[in-house]
Design a protein around this motif. Structure first.
Motif, PDB file in Angstrom:
ATOM      1  N   THR A   1      11.159   5.346  -5.422  1.00  0.00           N
ATOM      2  CA  THR A   1      10.492   4.163  -5.955  1.00  0.00           C
ATOM      3  C   THR A   1      10.309   4.368  -7.449  1.00  0.00           C
ATOM      4  N   LYS A   2      10.905   3.498  -8.231  1.00  0.00           N
ATOM      5  CA  LYS A   2      10.943   3.658  -9.685  1.00  0.00           C
ATOM      6  C   LYS A   2       9.959   2.687 -10.354  1.00  0.00           C
ATOM      7  N   GLN A   3       9.009   3.219 -11.083  1.00  0.00           N
ATOM      8  CA  GLN A   3       8.069   2.422 -11.859  1.00  0.00           C
ATOM      9  C   GLN A   3       8.726   2.113 -13.202  1.00  0.00           C
ATOM     10  N   LEU A   4       9.189   0.894 -13.383  1.00  0.00           N
ATOM     11  CA  LEU A   4      10.012   0.593 -14.552  1.00  0.00           C
ATOM     12  C   LEU A   4       9.258   0.748 -15.868  1.00  0.00           C
ATOM     13  N   GLY A   5       7.919   0.643 -15.838  1.00  0.00           N
ATOM     14  CA  GLY A   5       7.163   0.885 -17.060  1.00  0.00           C
ATOM     15  C   GLY A   5       7.340   2.298 -17.556  1.00  0.00           C
TER      16      GLY A   5
ATOM     17  N   THR B   1       0.840  -1.200   0.000  1.00  0.00           N
ATOM     18  CA  THR B   1       0.000   0.000   0.000  1.00  0.00           C
ATOM     19  C   THR B   1       0.873   1.247   0.000  1.00  0.00           C
ATOM     20  N   GLN B   2       1.922   1.228   0.813  1.00  0.00           N
ATOM     21  CA  GLN B   2       2.851   2.358   0.859  1.00  0.00           C
ATOM     22  C   GLN B   2       3.545   2.567  -0.486  1.00  0.00           C
ATOM     23  N   LEU B   3       4.012   1.469  -1.092  1.00  0.00           N
ATOM     24  CA  LEU B   3       4.701   1.568  -2.372  1.00  0.00           C
ATOM     25  C   LEU B   3       3.766   2.061  -3.469  1.00  0.00           C
ATOM     26  N   GLN B   4       2.524   1.565  -3.477  1.00  0.00           N
ATOM     27  CA  GLN B   4       1.585   1.981  -4.506  1.00  0.00           C
ATOM     28  C   GLN B   4       1.251   3.463  -4.390  1.00  0.00           C
ATOM     29  N   GLN B   5       1.214   3.980  -3.180  1.00  0.00           N
ATOM     30  CA  GLN B   5       0.993   5.409  -2.996  1.00  0.00           C
ATOM     31  C   GLN B   5       2.143   6.219  -3.581  1.00  0.00           C
ATOM     32  N   GLN B   6       3.354   5.702  -3.417  1.00  0.00           N
ATOM     33  CA  GLN B   6       4.513   6.388  -3.993  1.00  0.00           C
ATOM     34  C   GLN B   6       4.491   6.315  -5.513  1.00  0.00           C
ATOM     35  N   LEU B   7       4.138   5.140  -6.047  1.00  0.00           N
ATOM     36  CA  LEU B   7       4.111   4.970  -7.494  1.00  0.00           C
ATOM     37  C   LEU B   7       3.023   5.815  -8.137  1.00  0.00           C
ATOM     38  N   ALA B   8       1.927   6.055  -7.408  1.00  0.00           N
ATOM     39  CA  ALA B   8       0.833   6.859  -7.944  1.00  0.00           C
ATOM     40  C   ALA B   8       1.263   8.301  -8.203  1.00  0.00           C
ATOM     41  N   LYS B   9       2.336   8.723  -7.556  1.00  0.00           N
ATOM     42  CA  LYS B   9       2.842  10.084  -7.731  1.00  0.00           C
ATOM     43  C   LYS B   9       3.849  10.189  -8.884  1.00  0.00           C
ATOM     44  N   SER B  10       4.182   9.060  -9.492  1.00  0.00           N
ATOM     45  CA  SER B  10       5.182   9.081 -10.544  1.00  0.00           C
ATOM     46  C   SER B  10       4.662   9.815 -11.775  1.00  0.00           C
ATOM     47  N   LYS B  11       5.575  10.364 -12.528  1.00  0.00           N
ATOM     48  CA  LYS B  11       5.252  11.121 -13.736  1.00  0.00           C
ATOM     49  C   LYS B  11       5.980  10.500 -14.926  1.00  0.00           C
TER      50      LYS B  11
END
Length: 224
Positions: A156-160, A45-55
């Motif tokens: 936290t890096k979203q590799l996509g 849940t914590q990681l997904q919150q961080q990933l949701a902020k990715s641009k």
């Protein structure tokens, strides 16, 4: 957000991030199989919150701006410098040479600490020191060749977003403290993780996946 499923204990991953027997005088080298396990629901849940902020990741390549999620346009090495800017190059050697001006504080060795690829004189495509000191690197192929992606700043890096989802086959962590956690995102199921310790290099086809098979081409996001 994957709410409402059974909590899965997290294996002691943080120990693998900080407990390395290597000293600062050594360049990263092939390491034993990294620790693997499953992220807890709270951690996810914590990681997904961080990933949701990715641009979207917009990189500079040959003087033009490209969106890495839509392809690297022929580039073979991309680096995120401490300022957050991203630069891509035709070869890993060009990327290493550019780091001397883009991130001199990172790539300069201090007191005999790990050398950058340029300083070590080992710019060959299979040299493990191609991951410069102070950086975390991923490669397309398990022999540390193919496209290379690297970061120096935590996050936290979203590799996509980086055009690298399910495409990583090797990784190195060339810094003295803290490693990196690599995750495979699974809908409705706990996300497996692989803990890459500091000052180590790993071939993902040699790392066992928690439910069978290997970690080759399974990395979806990374925490460092």
């Amino acid at each position: 957000m994957r709410l409402g499923r059974t909590l899965v204990p997290v294996v002691t991953a943080l120990s693998a991030l900080t407990a390395s027997a290597a000293t600062a005088t050594a360049a990263p080298e092939p390491s034993a199989s990294p620790e693997v396990g499953f992220a807890s629901q709270a951690k996810e849940t914590q990681l997904q919150q961080q990933l949701a902020k990715s641009k979207p990741v917009i990189a500079t390549y040959k003087g033009k701006k490209i969106d890495l999620a839509h392809g690297w346009q022929g580039a073979q090495a991309c680096s995120e410098v401490p300022s957050g800017e991203v630069y891509c190059y035709d070869t890993a050697e060009q990327a290493d040479q550019a780091l001397a001006s883009l991130a001199p504080a990172l790539t300069k060795s201090t007191g005999g600490a790990g050398l950058s690829a340029k300083e070590s004189g080992q710019l060959g495509p299979t040299a493990l020191t191609d991951c410069a000191y102070g950086w975390v690197c991923l490669w397309e192929h398990s022999d540390y060749t193919g496209r290379r992606l690297q970061w120096s700043a935590k996050g936290t890096k979203q590799l996509g977003d980086w055009g690298f989802r399910d495409q990583a086959s090797a990784g190195c962590v060339n810094r003295d403290m803290q490693g990196a956690l690599v995750y495979d995102a699974r809908t409705g199921l706990p996300d497996p993780y692989m803990a890459l310790g500091n000052l180590g290099c790993y071939k993902f086809p040699n790392v066992s996946y928690p439910t069978g098979g290997t970690w080759n081409d399974k990395a979806d996001y990374m925490e460092m």
